[in-house]
Design an enzyme around this catalytic site. Structure first.
Site, PDB file in Angstrom:
ATOM      1  N   GLY A  67     -30.092   1.736 -10.886  1.00 26.82           N
ATOM      2  CA  GLY A  67     -31.227   1.162 -10.175  1.00 26.82           C
ATOM      3  C   GLY A  67     -32.561   1.550 -10.758  1.00 26.82           C
ATOM      4  N   GLY A 118     -32.918  -6.405  -4.374  1.00 27.06           N
ATOM      5  CA  GLY A 118     -32.053  -7.585  -4.497  1.00 27.06           C
ATOM      6  C   GLY A 118     -31.529  -7.786  -5.905  1.00 27.06           C
ATOM      7  N   ASN A 143     -23.346  -0.330 -14.384  1.00 28.06           N
ATOM      8  CA  ASN A 143     -23.053  -0.746 -13.013  1.00 28.06           C
ATOM      9  C   ASN A 143     -23.133  -2.269 -12.947  1.00 28.06           C
ATOM     10  OD1 ASN A 143     -23.942  -1.579 -10.270  1.00 28.06           O
ATOM     11  ND2 ASN A 143     -23.845   0.602  -9.807  1.00 28.06           N
ATOM     12  N   CYS A 185     -23.324  -4.475  -2.238  1.00 30.57           N
ATOM     13  CA  CYS A 185     -24.458  -5.300  -1.789  1.00 30.57           C
ATOM     14  C   CYS A 185     -24.607  -6.559  -2.640  1.00 30.57           C
ATOM     15  CB  CYS A 185     -25.753  -4.504  -1.775  1.00 30.57           C
ATOM     16  SG  CYS A 185     -26.228  -3.829  -3.355  1.00 30.57           S
ATOM     17  N   LYS A 220     -18.327   1.394  -6.500  1.00 30.50           N
ATOM     18  CA  LYS A 220     -19.480   1.856  -5.706  1.00 30.50           C
ATOM     19  C   LYS A 220     -19.452   1.092  -4.390  1.00 30.50           C
ATOM     20  CE  LYS A 220     -24.296   3.196  -6.031  1.00 30.50           C
ATOM     21  NZ  LYS A 220     -25.432   3.418  -6.904  1.00 30.50           N
ATOM     22  N   GLY A 274     -32.929   8.770  -0.900  1.00 32.86           N
ATOM     23  CA  GLY A 274     -33.514  10.108  -0.805  1.00 32.86           C
ATOM     24  C   GLY A 274     -32.915  10.920   0.325  1.00 32.86           C
TER      25      GLY A 274
HETATM   26  C1  LIG Z   1     -35.387   1.894  -6.459  1.00 34.36           C
HETATM   27  C2  LIG Z   1     -33.902   1.932  -6.336  1.00 34.36           C
HETATM   28  C3  LIG Z   1     -33.131   0.926  -6.889  1.00 34.36           C
HETATM   29  C4  LIG Z   1     -31.736   0.955  -6.779  1.00 34.36           C
HETATM   30  N1  LIG Z   1     -31.002  -0.037  -7.358  1.00 34.36           N
HETATM   31  C5  LIG Z   1     -29.650   0.070  -7.374  1.00 34.36           C
HETATM   32  C6  LIG Z   1     -28.877  -0.895  -8.062  1.00 34.36           C
HETATM   33  O1  LIG Z   1     -29.392  -1.835  -8.673  1.00 34.36           O
HETATM   34  N2  LIG Z   1     -27.520  -0.748  -8.043  1.00 34.36           N
HETATM   35  C7  LIG Z   1     -26.912   0.295  -7.403  1.00 34.36           C
HETATM   36  O2  LIG Z   1     -25.687   0.394  -7.437  1.00 34.36           O
HETATM   37  N3  LIG Z   1     -27.626   1.235  -6.747  1.00 34.36           N
HETATM   38  C8  LIG Z   1     -28.982   1.139  -6.726  1.00 34.36           C
HETATM   39  N4  LIG Z   1     -29.712   2.088  -6.062  1.00 34.36           N
HETATM   40  C9  LIG Z   1     -29.012   3.193  -5.371  1.00 34.36           C
HETATM   41  C10 LIG Z   1     -28.939   4.431  -6.270  1.00 34.36           C
HETATM   42  O3  LIG Z   1     -28.106   4.194  -7.367  1.00 34.36           O
HETATM   43  C11 LIG Z   1     -28.419   5.663  -5.527  1.00 34.36           C
HETATM   44  O4  LIG Z   1     -27.071   5.430  -5.162  1.00 34.36           O
HETATM   45  C12 LIG Z   1     -29.213   5.983  -4.269  1.00 34.36           C
HETATM   46  O5  LIG Z   1     -30.590   5.754  -4.450  1.00 34.36           O
HETATM   47  C13 LIG Z   1     -29.002   7.408  -3.780  1.00 34.36           C
HETATM   48  O6  LIG Z   1     -29.576   8.345  -4.652  1.00 34.36           O
HETATM   49  P1  LIG Z   1     -31.041   9.012  -4.414  1.00 34.36           P
HETATM   50  O7  LIG Z   1     -31.119   9.414  -2.983  1.00 34.36           O
HETATM   51  O8  LIG Z   1     -31.076  10.141  -5.372  1.00 34.36           O
HETATM   52  O9  LIG Z   1     -32.028   7.941  -4.760  1.00 34.36           O
HETATM   53  C14 LIG Z   1     -31.109   2.038  -6.111  1.00 34.36           C
HETATM   54  C15 LIG Z   1     -31.890   3.038  -5.541  1.00 34.36           C
HETATM   55  C16 LIG Z   1     -33.268   3.010  -5.632  1.00 34.36           C
HETATM   56  C17 LIG Z   1     -34.075   4.108  -5.022  1.00 34.36           C
END
Ligand SMILES: Cc1cc2nc3c(=O)[nH]c(=O)nc-3n(C[C@H](O)[C@H](O)[C@H](O)COP(=O)(O)O)c2cc1C
Length: 365
Positions: A67, A118, A143, A185, A220, A274
């Protein structure tokens, strides 16, 4: 207080979160030439942190979550930030603009973000081409997700959803060292969660089994649905040798752990990343580890990791690797070295010679 928190963050946080995100990716891309010179400043190496997971060797267990670098534009620099692995994406078969803006918000009081991107990305063909000749010093995970065609598009049929994963898997299966399938998602058009049932997961894995994937594959999955959902995913995966493990994604709901007042977030769509998502993620890791075949599966733990203690907690619950994203937004890239240095100390203090020995040690079923 780090240099990043004192100087960089106040400036970065004056900008719109998505603009700041894009600017950071551009900067990492443009400064890729400097990565080898910067790497020694960000890296922390210790024998106790080295680990082997699904046949891949990791210098440390702390990776970058999917992400941040959605289309693999910044991997050379990101690999210099001391991560043990990088996961890019989510990447879909076709390029996508994602959801309408605004779609990313900061919640500084919780050191969290609300994400409603999205799944914008450049599409599997472009990403495969971009990474074709890139050699990284750390394992790269890719991913994959179903293309988001936008709110106006007609809902995809089940066959179209599966065909989308198959197409991107064919294009990217040999690009990185592991794949993760974002099954949680993909249906932003209708809000329908295609993978909430076992049968669609089975059909998707059946189709992917014929693609000739040689690398480990992680699923995932949603952290919602409790033990029944975890058992459903395990039942679905059990018949498919290609599945090596699991990651939990963000939940598309607001957790009750938020300290930011509801008027700030109650009308914002999306998931919270977070620290507020940490309790649910840890509960899921704990229950999954208790139920899964530990000789066969590995867990990558993400959600709220911002310190060595938090990384260690996930490891003790059963995660073989951990990932972070939001903590880097709040603390800068130096967070990775700080976590690894302290994690090595915590392992030593508990008498572990390697991180692998600690996996699941706090999760007695
Ligand atoms: C800005 C942002 C974009 C994300 N985009 C994706 C994504 O495209 N695909 C995905 O599997 N997870 C995505 N995630 C989820 C992260 O991979 C991760 O599982 C989640 O943020 C938990 O980690 P954190 O609390 O350290 O951010 C995204 C998270 C954030 C914050």
């Amino acid at each position: 207080m780090s240099l990043y928190s004192a100087l960089a963050r106040p400036v970065i946080f004056r900008f719109d979160p998505e603009q700041a995100h894009h600017a950071s990716i551009r900067l990492c891309h443009d400064l890729a030439w400097a990565a080898p010179a910067l790497a020694p400043f960000f890296s922390f190496r210790d024998r106790s942190l080295e680990t082997e997971v699904c046949g891949l060797r990791f210098a440390n267990p702390v990776g970058l979550a999917a992400g941040y670098d959605k289309s693999g534009e910044a991997v050379r620099m990101l690999a210099a930030f001391g991560f043990g692995h990088l996961e890019i994406g989510s990447v879909s078969a076709e390029a996508s603009d994602g959801n309408p803006k605004p779609r990313l918000w900061r919640l500084p009081q919780d050191r969290a973000t609300i994400v409603h991107y999205g799944l914008p990305n450049d599409g599997a063909q472009v990403v495969a081409e971009r990474l074709k000749r890139v050699k990284l010093p750390v394992p790269l995970g890719i991913n994959l997700v179903k293309t988001n065609h936008g709110i106006e598009a007609p809902a995809s049929t089940d066959d179209e959803i599966i065909a989308d994963y198959v197409r991107s898997a064919r294009l990217l299966k040999d690009t990185g060292q592991y794949l993760s399938l974002n099954l949680s998602c993909p249906n932003t058009e209708t809000g329908r969660d295609f993978f909430a049932d076992k049968e669609p997961i089975v059909r998707c894995l059946q189709a992917l089994s014929e693609v000739g994937i040689q690398c480990p594959v992680f699923l995932k999955v949603s952290p919602l649905g409790g033990i029944a959902a975890i058992e459903r995913v395990l039942e679905a995966a059990d018949g498919f040798d290609l599945v090596s493990g699991f990651i939990f994604n963000l939940a598309p709901v607001k957790p009750d752990t938020l300290s930011t007042p509801p008027p700030v977030w109650k009308n914002l769509p999306g998931a919270v990343s977070g620290p507020p998502c940490e309790p649910l993620m840890n509960a899921c890791i704990k229950e999954l580890y208790r139920r899964m075949d530990r000789d066969r599966y590995r867990i990558i733990g993400a959600g709220g990791v911002g310190s060595a203690e938090q990384a260690y907690e996930k490891i003790k619950l059963g995660a073989s690797l951990v990932q972070l994203l939001t903590a880097m937004v709040y603390e800068g890239p130096g967070i990775v070295k700080r976590i690894n240095r302290e994690l090595a100390r915590l392992l030593r203090a508990d008498g572990f010679e390697s991180v692998g020995e600690a996996v699941g040690c706090g999760n007695s079923a």
